[in-house]
Design a protein around this motif. Sequence first.
Motif, PDB file in Angstrom:
ATOM      1  N   SER A   1       0.816  -1.208   0.000  1.00 47.45           N
ATOM      2  CA  SER A   1       0.000   0.000   0.000  1.00 47.45           C
ATOM      3  C   SER A   1       0.850   1.259   0.000  1.00 47.45           C
ATOM      4  O   SER A   1       0.324   2.356   0.157  1.00 47.45           O
ATOM      5  CB  SER A   1      -0.907   0.011   1.228  1.00 47.45           C
ATOM      6  N   GLY A   2       2.151   1.119  -0.120  1.00 43.29           N
ATOM      7  CA  GLY A   2       3.000   2.293  -0.276  1.00 43.29           C
ATOM      8  C   GLY A   2       3.573   2.848   1.005  1.00 43.29           C
ATOM      9  O   GLY A   2       4.090   3.959   1.020  1.00 43.29           O
ATOM     10  N   VAL A   3       3.498   2.102   2.102  1.00 41.49           N
ATOM     11  CA  VAL A   3       4.100   2.570   3.348  1.00 41.49           C
ATOM     12  C   VAL A   3       5.481   1.936   3.481  1.00 41.49           C
ATOM     13  O   VAL A   3       5.614   0.726   3.372  1.00 41.49           O
ATOM     14  CB  VAL A   3       3.233   2.187   4.564  1.00 41.49           C
ATOM     15  N   ASN A   4       6.468   2.786   3.690  1.00 42.13           N
ATOM     16  CA  ASN A   4       7.834   2.268   3.789  1.00 42.13           C
ATOM     17  C   ASN A   4       8.115   1.878   5.226  1.00 42.13           C
ATOM     18  O   ASN A   4       8.595   2.675   6.019  1.00 42.13           O
ATOM     19  CB  ASN A   4       8.818   3.335   3.313  1.00 42.13           C
ATOM     20  N   TYR A   5       7.768   0.662   5.589  1.00 42.63           N
ATOM     21  CA  TYR A   5       8.044   0.195   6.948  1.00 42.63           C
ATOM     22  C   TYR A   5       8.616  -1.205   6.868  1.00 42.63           C
ATOM     23  O   TYR A   5       7.963  -2.127   6.399  1.00 42.63           O
ATOM     24  CB  TYR A   5       6.772   0.199   7.794  1.00 42.63           C
ATOM     25  N   ASP A   6       9.845  -1.327   7.306  1.00 42.91           N
ATOM     26  CA  ASP A   6      10.516  -2.620   7.313  1.00 42.91           C
ATOM     27  C   ASP A   6      11.388  -2.663   8.560  1.00 42.91           C
ATOM     28  O   ASP A   6      12.213  -1.780   8.762  1.00 42.91           O
ATOM     29  CB  ASP A   6      11.369  -2.776   6.048  1.00 42.91           C
ATOM     30  N   VAL A   7      11.178  -3.670   9.401  1.00 45.51           N
ATOM     31  CA  VAL A   7      11.934  -3.742  10.653  1.00 45.51           C
ATOM     32  C   VAL A   7      13.430  -3.841  10.363  1.00 45.51           C
ATOM     33  O   VAL A   7      14.254  -3.332  11.123  1.00 45.51           O
ATOM     34  CB  VAL A   7      11.455  -4.940  11.503  1.00 45.51           C
ATOM     35  N   ARG A   8      13.778  -4.460   9.252  1.00 45.79           N
ATOM     36  CA  ARG A   8      15.193  -4.600   8.918  1.00 45.79           C
ATOM     37  C   ARG A   8      15.847  -3.241   8.710  1.00 45.79           C
ATOM     38  O   ARG A   8      17.052  -3.084   8.892  1.00 45.79           O
ATOM     39  CB  ARG A   8      15.355  -5.428   7.645  1.00 45.79           C
ATOM     40  N   LYS A   9      15.063  -2.238   8.283  1.00 40.95           N
ATOM     41  CA  LYS A   9      15.609  -0.894   8.090  1.00 40.95           C
ATOM     42  C   LYS A   9      15.391  -0.022   9.310  1.00 40.95           C
ATOM     43  O   LYS A   9      16.261   0.765   9.684  1.00 40.95           O
ATOM     44  CB  LYS A   9      14.923  -0.226   6.882  1.00 40.95           C
TER      45      LYS A   9
END
Lengths: 174, 400
Positions: B230-238
């Motif tokens: 959905s276009g949300v930039n959320y990644d635990v790795r980052k």
Amino acid sequence: MTIRELIKRALFIEILQGLALTLRTFLSRPVTVQYPKEKRPVSSGFRGRHAMVRDGLTGKERCVACMKCAMVCPSQCIYIKYSGGEGGPRVLEKYEIEALRCIYCGYCVEVCPVNALVLTEHYEYAGHSREEFLFDRDRLLKNWDDFWAQKGGYFNKFWRPTGIDPKRLPVGKR
Amino acid sequence: MEIAQGNDLYTEELTLNMGPQHPATHGVLRLVLRVDGEVVKDCIPHVGYLHRGVEKLSEFRSYPSVMPLTDRLDYISSMINNIGYCIAVERLMSIEVPMRAKYIRTVLAELTRISSHLLWLATHALDIGAMTVFLYCFREREYVLGLFEELIGARLTVSYPRIGGVRCDITEGFLEGVKSFIRDFPRHIREYETLIDQNRIWLQRTKGIGVISGEEALRWGLTGPTLRGSGVNYDVRKKAPYDAYDEIDFDVPIGKNGDVYDRYRCRMEELRQSVRIIEQCLDNMPQGDILAEEAPELDMNPKGHRVLEGEFSRWGASIAFTNEYATVPKGELYSAVEAPKGELGFYIVSDGTGRPYRLRLRAPSFVHASAIPRLCKGHMIADVIAVIGTIDIVMGECDR
């Protein structure tokens, strides 16, 4: 929609590409292993049927009844009874593994200070009753004999895991 | 004979039970659908058919013995569950993991992500009707599982990492296997894309289905590729790097429309990024120890772990134990990793003994299952299958 896209749609280009790939794979060598007829080799250290190592010198099991495997087992499927202790050596009276409860994590093999227990590479042991999977001491030793006869040798890399300083392992494992 | 006309025509909403033994619900998920014709009006997911009480069971086991239970959460990406649990306990005990172990874990986590995404693609495509992709994906997945077997002796329930490192060092054969895999794998990704990426049936079944905006996805608590579609930039790795991810260069693929197709694209790109991460890890693999000095023993006493005084001598003559127990610090801690499904969190409450006082799992599948009604309302019954596939749930993790 451009002309190019229109032509692509009209001629089913993307479907034809997919079918071409299927045809290519159809002509390549199959990867399927026809299981009961041919078997893929298991790698060393595969966690299969349990066995107790028969010591070459005494002809008996190596277990010293330290209870570590029973303590560490996450599904608590190992039952041990011993007599003695208190100054003298412990004598193993009962050693049972309930194989149907076992989750094959290999903790018992790893924690054993004298390498008495293994998970062999044998994996075909279906049975008809639950009793067949309550491995007692004799059955575990027999499992080892069967495995030894079949394989003719054994090397378990988890008895002495690579990359770990041998000083950190118990005395019996060095 | 008169035929009922217009308003006199009798219609009724139908309540339909999908599951719990439906082959397309990826496990024992039961959906109660209220349908008007073929349009889904309402959907109630019923979970709990695979409940095994992992959280409660772990309160009665020492910290190392809990780890095999985490294998059985999301059983198609068990390595990442293990790693996530180990990282949580390491953070609780303040154990510094050796660099080599961190890199090995990163390689294995990405291999697991590949195998999990391959299974997702296989079953998702099979549900929608593309049988061939299913077979091709399993061909590659089999190879990855073979690598795990060579390394640790188990294919699915690996129990490979240890609190403070990993169990054993990687072998030459394993390294060669990984290298040949990442050499061939990009070609295989292109194969899957040839089959379905532009396929008009695939596009019609996936585009505009299960649309959710980024803001709403965040409010539902979605994570992982389901949110990133959905276009949300959320990644635990980052956002909160663990293991070796802060030293490695990789991109986080982001979707735009938030429909089934964009989430599919996100995961396909993640496969490519995983290959990139593995390549870098293999190039920069440091030498050294694989288990931290202060790592707890496997047979750690539930009261705490034993402090040894003096050294084991060669003959075992002078072993001295103290009766003190170096206990785990008291406190609470939340630690999360990026599992293939989303953010997998472990919330540990420690009362100072050698077992967790409470272990709470934040399972992404459970959160995602709650969004099924939102995603499939107004679509056809056949699209419910596409929605279940796209959020990638595994009931072992959802029901715990």
